[in-house]
Structure formats: C-alpha cells, structure tokens
Design a protein around this motif. Structure first.
Motif, mmCIF file in Angstrom:
data_model
loop_
_atom_site.group_PDB
_atom_site.id
_atom_site.type_symbol
_atom_site.label_atom_id
_atom_site.label_comp_id
_atom_site.label_asym_id
_atom_site.label_seq_id
_atom_site.Cartn_x
_atom_site.Cartn_y
_atom_site.Cartn_z
ATOM 1 N N LEU A 259 0.845 -1.210 0.000
ATOM 2 C CA LEU A 259 0.000 0.000 0.000
ATOM 3 C C LEU A 259 0.873 1.251 0.000
ATOM 4 C CD1 LEU A 259 -2.554 -0.993 2.792
ATOM 5 C CD2 LEU A 259 -3.011 -0.889 0.329
ATOM 6 N N PRO A 260 0.532 2.250 -0.816
ATOM 7 C CA PRO A 260 1.270 3.509 -0.728
ATOM 8 C C PRO A 260 0.811 4.283 0.507
ATOM 9 C CG PRO A 260 -0.464 3.661 -2.379
ATOM 10 C CD PRO A 260 -0.509 2.258 -1.846
ATOM 11 N N GLU A 261 1.694 5.150 1.021
ATOM 12 C CA GLU A 261 1.299 5.970 2.167
ATOM 13 C C GLU A 261 0.462 7.158 1.685
ATOM 14 O OE1 GLU A 261 4.584 6.900 4.660
ATOM 15 O OE2 GLU A 261 3.422 8.276 5.906
ATOM 16 N N THR A 262 0.913 7.724 0.555
ATOM 17 C CA THR A 262 0.143 8.817 -0.066
ATOM 18 C C THR A 262 0.193 8.644 -1.573
ATOM 19 O OG1 THR A 262 2.096 10.210 -0.212
ATOM 20 C CG2 THR A 262 0.683 10.539 1.722
ATOM 21 N N VAL A 263 -0.838 9.169 -2.218
ATOM 22 C CA VAL A 263 -0.838 9.294 -3.683
ATOM 23 C C VAL A 263 -1.383 10.678 -3.968
ATOM 24 C CG1 VAL A 263 -1.791 8.474 -5.855
ATOM 25 C CG2 VAL A 263 -1.158 6.833 -4.091
ATOM 26 N N GLY A 264 -0.519 11.549 -4.489
ATOM 27 C CA GLY A 264 -0.924 12.945 -4.634
ATOM 28 C C GLY A 264 -1.232 13.489 -3.257
ATOM 29 N N ARG A 265 -2.366 14.139 -3.130
ATOM 30 C CA ARG A 265 -2.716 14.712 -1.825
ATOM 31 C C ARG A 265 -3.463 13.706 -0.950
ATOM 32 N NH1 ARG A 265 -6.320 18.422 -2.223
ATOM 33 N NH2 ARG A 265 -6.742 18.132 -4.443
ATOM 34 N N LEU A 266 -3.794 12.579 -1.532
ATOM 35 C CA LEU A 266 -4.563 11.585 -0.776
ATOM 36 C C LEU A 266 -3.646 10.776 0.134
ATOM 37 C CD1 LEU A 266 -6.764 10.750 -3.786
ATOM 38 C CD2 LEU A 266 -7.759 11.090 -1.516
ATOM 39 N N ALA A 267 -4.028 10.688 1.407
ATOM 40 C CA ALA A 267 -3.181 9.994 2.380
ATOM 41 C C ALA A 267 -3.953 8.865 3.060
ATOM 42 C CB ALA A 267 -2.691 10.987 3.431
ATOM 43 N N ASP B 73 -8.345 16.797 1.590
ATOM 44 C CA ASP B 73 -9.337 17.788 2.030
ATOM 45 C C ASP B 73 -10.681 17.582 1.341
ATOM 46 O OD1 ASP B 73 -7.440 18.840 3.569
ATOM 47 O OD2 ASP B 73 -6.917 20.512 2.223
ATOM 48 N N ASP B 74 -10.624 17.262 0.044
ATOM 49 C CA ASP B 74 -11.887 17.247 -0.697
ATOM 50 C C ASP B 74 -12.120 15.939 -1.452
ATOM 51 O OD1 ASP B 74 -9.807 17.584 -2.370
ATOM 52 O OD2 ASP B 74 -10.687 19.212 -3.556
ATOM 53 N N GLN B 75 -11.312 14.915 -1.192
ATOM 54 C CA GLN B 75 -11.492 13.662 -1.945
ATOM 55 C C GLN B 75 -11.362 12.436 -1.050
ATOM 56 O OE1 GLN B 75 -9.546 12.770 -5.636
ATOM 57 N NE2 GLN B 75 -9.433 14.956 -6.153
ATOM 58 N N GLN B 76 -12.003 11.359 -1.537
ATOM 59 C CA GLN B 76 -11.845 10.083 -0.845
ATOM 60 C C GLN B 76 -11.605 9.005 -1.891
ATOM 61 O OE1 GLN B 76 -15.367 11.333 -0.185
ATOM 62 N NE2 GLN B 76 -14.648 12.692 1.433
ATOM 63 N N VAL B 77 -10.693 8.106 -1.588
ATOM 64 C CA VAL B 77 -10.464 6.959 -2.475
ATOM 65 C C VAL B 77 -10.441 5.700 -1.612
ATOM 66 C CG1 VAL B 77 -8.719 5.783 -3.897
ATOM 67 C CG2 VAL B 77 -9.285 8.178 -4.355
ATOM 68 N N SER B 78 -11.053 4.644 -2.145
ATOM 69 C CA SER B 78 -11.031 3.354 -1.448
ATOM 70 C C SER B 78 -10.196 2.366 -2.234
ATOM 71 C CB SER B 78 -12.450 2.778 -1.351
ATOM 72 O OG SER B 78 -13.250 3.577 -0.526
ATOM 73 N N VAL B 79 -9.444 1.556 -1.522
ATOM 74 C CA VAL B 79 -8.739 0.431 -2.147
ATOM 75 C C VAL B 79 -9.280 -0.838 -1.500
ATOM 76 C CG1 VAL B 79 -6.521 -0.717 -2.485
ATOM 77 C CG2 VAL B 79 -6.666 1.782 -2.637
ATOM 78 N N PHE B 80 -9.784 -1.732 -2.355
ATOM 79 C CA PHE B 80 -10.350 -2.986 -1.845
ATOM 80 C C PHE B 80 -9.478 -4.153 -2.293
ATOM 81 C CE2 PHE B 80 -14.062 -0.229 -2.330
ATOM 82 C CZ PHE B 80 -14.802 -0.482 -1.187
ATOM 83 N N GLU C 97 -9.213 10.507 -12.333
ATOM 84 C CA GLU C 97 -7.757 10.683 -12.414
ATOM 85 C C GLU C 97 -7.074 10.176 -11.149
ATOM 86 O OE1 GLU C 97 -6.223 14.531 -13.545
ATOM 87 O OE2 GLU C 97 -7.723 14.607 -15.164
ATOM 88 N N ALA C 98 -7.677 10.497 -10.012
ATOM 89 C CA ALA C 98 -7.115 10.046 -8.732
ATOM 90 C C ALA C 98 -7.123 8.528 -8.672
ATOM 91 C CB ALA C 98 -7.917 10.633 -7.572
ATOM 92 N N VAL C 99 -8.208 7.921 -9.173
ATOM 93 C CA VAL C 99 -8.310 6.465 -9.169
ATOM 94 C C VAL C 99 -7.221 5.861 -10.055
ATOM 95 C CG1 VAL C 99 -9.778 4.524 -9.879
ATOM 96 C CG2 VAL C 99 -10.762 6.418 -8.563
ATOM 97 N N GLU C 100 -7.043 6.445 -11.248
ATOM 98 C CA GLU C 100 -6.009 5.953 -12.171
ATOM 99 C C GLU C 100 -4.617 6.070 -11.539
ATOM 100 O OE1 GLU C 100 -6.007 4.249 -14.746
ATOM 101 O OE2 GLU C 100 -8.147 4.289 -15.243
ATOM 102 N N ALA C 101 -4.397 7.168 -10.821
ATOM 103 C CA ALA C 101 -3.094 7.376 -10.176
ATOM 104 C C ALA C 101 -2.813 6.255 -9.174
ATOM 105 C CB ALA C 101 -3.068 8.731 -9.474
ATOM 106 N N PHE C 102 -3.856 5.836 -8.440
ATOM 107 C CA PHE C 102 -3.698 4.732 -7.492
ATOM 108 C C PHE C 102 -3.376 3.435 -8.221
ATOM 109 C CE2 PHE C 102 -4.445 5.264 -2.981
ATOM 110 C CZ PHE C 102 -4.821 6.600 -2.899
ATOM 111 N N VAL C 103 -4.095 3.218 -9.327
ATOM 112 C CA VAL C 103 -3.900 1.968 -10.062
ATOM 113 C C VAL C 103 -2.459 1.883 -10.565
ATOM 114 C CG1 VAL C 103 -4.594 0.658 -12.111
ATOM 115 C CG2 VAL C 103 -6.327 1.739 -10.658
#
Lengths: 165, 253
Positions: free
Chosen positions: B144-152, B176-183, B222-228
C-alpha cells in the motif's frame, strides 16, 4: 394471502351506502369519491384482520369516518372543535308539514348541520346503525352518541320550522 | 321529574329499558312539550329514513376495482420478480461478473464515507500498520502507498459485500476534498488485466495484480487511475506483492 373473492362479496355491496355517507360528510361528489377510494384501499389492506361474516358495514364506516377526521385534522379542522356543551334553547313543536316536507328541504337542512351532529344523525336515522355501532364508528362513548343525535335532531327541527313559518 | 330532552331522544330510539324507560314514559304522559318533541323526532326519523342515498358517480365501482386489482397485480408481479432478480444477482456474482462487483464496491465506498465518522477498525496512516492488521486476520494486502498525490492513508476495515456477504478488506485514503477506497477482492472476478467503469457516481477500476484483484473507487477518475498505476508499479518493481508477514509464513525454497 388475501381472498379477493371474499373481499368483493363482503365489501362491494357497501359501496353505495359508503358513498352516501362520504357525500353527506364532504358535501361534494369529488371529495366523496376520494374518501370512498381511500376507504376501500385501507379496507383491502386490512382485510386479513377482518373476520368474514361480522359487521362489514360498521367496519367500513369506521374506516371511512377515521379517514375523514384524519383529513380534517391535517387541514387544522377537527370536527370535535364545534362540539357544544349545552343543549341550546328549547325547540318549539314544529309544524307537522315541516318534518314531512320534501327530500330537498330535509337534505338542505341536513347539509346545514355542523358535521359532528350531521354524522351522528345520518348514522342513526339514515343508515339505521344502533347506538353501540355508532359509538364504535365515531370512537366516542354511547352517552356522547345520544347527546349528538339529540342536538342534531333539535337543530334540524329548528331549521325546518324556520322554513315553514 | 323535570324535562330531560336527551332521554326523550333515547326513548324515541328505543334504547331505554326497565325503570328508566318507565320513568320517562310516565313523564311524557303528563308533559305536552316532551310529547311534542317525541312526536317531532318520530316524524323526522321517518322522513330521514326515506331519504335516497346520493347517487354514486358513474363507474365508481369499476374505478375502485381497477385500483385494487392494479395493486394486486403489481404485488403479484413483485412477488415473482423479486426472487428471480435475487437469484440472477447471485448467479452473476458467483460467475465473477465484473460490473456487479464494481457496483457493489462503489456502494460500499459511499456507505463508509457517508458516515459522520469514518468507521475504521484500524485507524492508521502507516501502510505497515494497516497491512499487519489485515495480515493477522488472514488477508494479505498488496503493497500500500502511504500517499498518492494529496490523498493519504487513514485506515481500513473489513466490509461485507451484499450479494453473498463475503468479507472484503477496505482501505481508506482521504484529502481535504477527496476520498479513495482500495479494496482487496477475495473472490474470483472475470477480468483479464483490468476493468474500468463509472457506476453510482464513482470511477471504479478493478485491476488484476497477478496474485490478487484490487478494486479502486473514487469520485475522481484521475485520482483512481493514479492509485492503479502506483499499485501496478509496486508489483512490477518486485516489491513484495504480499506483506512481509505473509511471505514469512511461506516455506522458503
């Protein structure tokens, strides 16, 4: 599941008297039909709890009257608020002709009654329910039924006497 | 006795009995006013009894029946269709139908992030802490990454997927303004390399990382793609696709 045939056999024959009551309560065919439709829908949903062969007519009138009072309450108009505590002035004997006058006269006098007395008089004198049945339909004690019928008839006698004199 | 007009009404309606009835009848015999009231009420009753009921509008019975039968038919249809729909969902689920899994992950993402407080069972910002927590419970996670962009990373929990109540590891990332889930998806899903879609307002990517399938969900594609890409890079770079703890359990060759 519900027995649609039993429902139709027990309930549909009451459609006409129910519409009559609804019309006398609401004063127009449109609202009366809405009230009857709603009554039939409620009755249909609650038919599982109804015991076939018992008093379908009183059961249906109870549903109808409850829907009517709920609707009035939502509009901020409760029929209870017009209940009068005293007996009003005594009514002089009425000319016989007035009380046997045409249906139109009587109907108009009935329409002029406050709803709380009109419902009691119609249930008793038009629909011929017993005091006990009326008490259950209106959800009030038998003593209250007696007083409402008495007051209703007194007001009717007065209204009809006024027309003849 | 003095006049009691209400009792006269009751007498007319024949609801009095015994002594009460006798008393009022005796009173009537000597009171003209009460006799007149009784006679008036009798006549009134007779007139009211003959009043014709207002004529129901044409077609009332048909309209009532149509409404009731309509409901009956609808209820009947729902009774048949609901179990069929449920069975279909289970079949699709069992066959690893990707759109259904994507939809379910999107639903679960919203479900968790719509809560007033994020329901993390392991609230932690260190990937090692979160990975160890899931590892101990039998679910190895990809690196798991600790952060991706501003998402932590903020933590994770086990969630239940609706069709068969299977358990899935759900890891939360926020800014601040986004949420991403990794399953980490436990059951086989039919995808070759990846499956991308947008469902229930979220971008969803299911990606096959070799040893496991991971689902990434977020509102921003875009945030989702960055995680992938980050997850793929980790695996490709040969960084442990499983946690160190899981690797340690495997016999060394």
């Amino acid at each position: 599941m519900k027995n649609d045939e039993a429902f139709e056999a027990e309930v549909l024959p009451q459609l006409r008297p129910l519409f009559g009551m609804a019309y006398r309560l609401t004063g127009n065919a449109h609202d009366a039909e809405d009230l009857v439709q709603e009554t039939m829908l409620r009755a249909y949903r609650a038919f599982d709890s109804y015991r076939p062969g018992t008093n379908a007519r009183a059961w249906l009138f109870t549903i109808l009257y409850r829907l009517r009072t709920d609707a009035l309450r939502r509009r901020g108009r409760s029929p209870e608020t017009v209940e009068l505590v005293d007996d009003g002035p005594p009514v002089a004997p009425v000319h016989e002709a007035a009380l046997t006058s045409g249906h139109e006269e009587i109907t108009r006098a009935l329409e002029g009654l406050p709803e709380i007395f009109r419902s009691a008089v119609v249930l008793r004198d038009v629909e011929e329910f017993t005091y006990a049945e009326i008490a259950s339909i209106l959800e009030v004690p038998v003593g209250t039924v007696m007083s409402r019928i008495h007051r209703g008839r007194a007001l009717l006698r007065r209204a009809l006497a006024g027309r003849v004199e | 006795m003095s006049c009691d007009p209400q009792r006269v009404t009751a007498l007319v309606d024949e609801v009095l009995e015994g002594e009460e009835k006798a008393t009022i009848e005796a009173h009537l015999a000597g009171c003209e006013a009460c006799r007149a009231q009784a006679a008036d009420e009798e006549r009134l009753r007779a007139s009211l009894r003959t009043l014709e009921a207002p004529e129901p509008p044409f077609g009332l019975e048909q309209r009532v029946l149509r409404r009731l039968r309509g409901r009956g038919r609808l209820a009947g249809a729902v009774r048949v269709l609901l179990p069929l729909a449920a069975a279909l969902v289970l079949v699709l689920w069992a066959r690893g139908y990707a759109p259904l899994l994507a939809w379910e992950l999107s639903r679960d993402h919203d479900h968790c992030f719509e809560m007033r407080e994020l329901p993390a069972q392991v609230p932690a910002s260190q990937p090692a802490t979160v990975a160890a927590w899931f590892d101990e419970r039998g679910t190895p996670l990809p690196e798991l990454p600790e952060t991706v962009g501003r998402l932590a990373l903020v933590g994770g929990r086990y969630c239940w997927l609706m069709p068969d109540l299977s358990r899935v590891a759900h890891v939360y990332y926020t800014s601040d303004d986004q949420q991403v889930s990794v399953f980490s998806v436990p059951h086989a899903v039919r995808i070759d390399d990846h499956y991308t879609t947008r469902t229930k307002g979220n971008a969803v990517v299911l990606v096959n990382l070799g040893r496991s399938v991971v689902g990434v969900v977020g509102e921003d594609a875009e945030a989702v793609e960055a995680f992938v890409s980050r997850l793929r890079t980790s695996v490709a770079a040969g960084e442990a696709p499983e946690s160190a703890a899981a690797s340690a359990l495997r016999p060394r060759s």
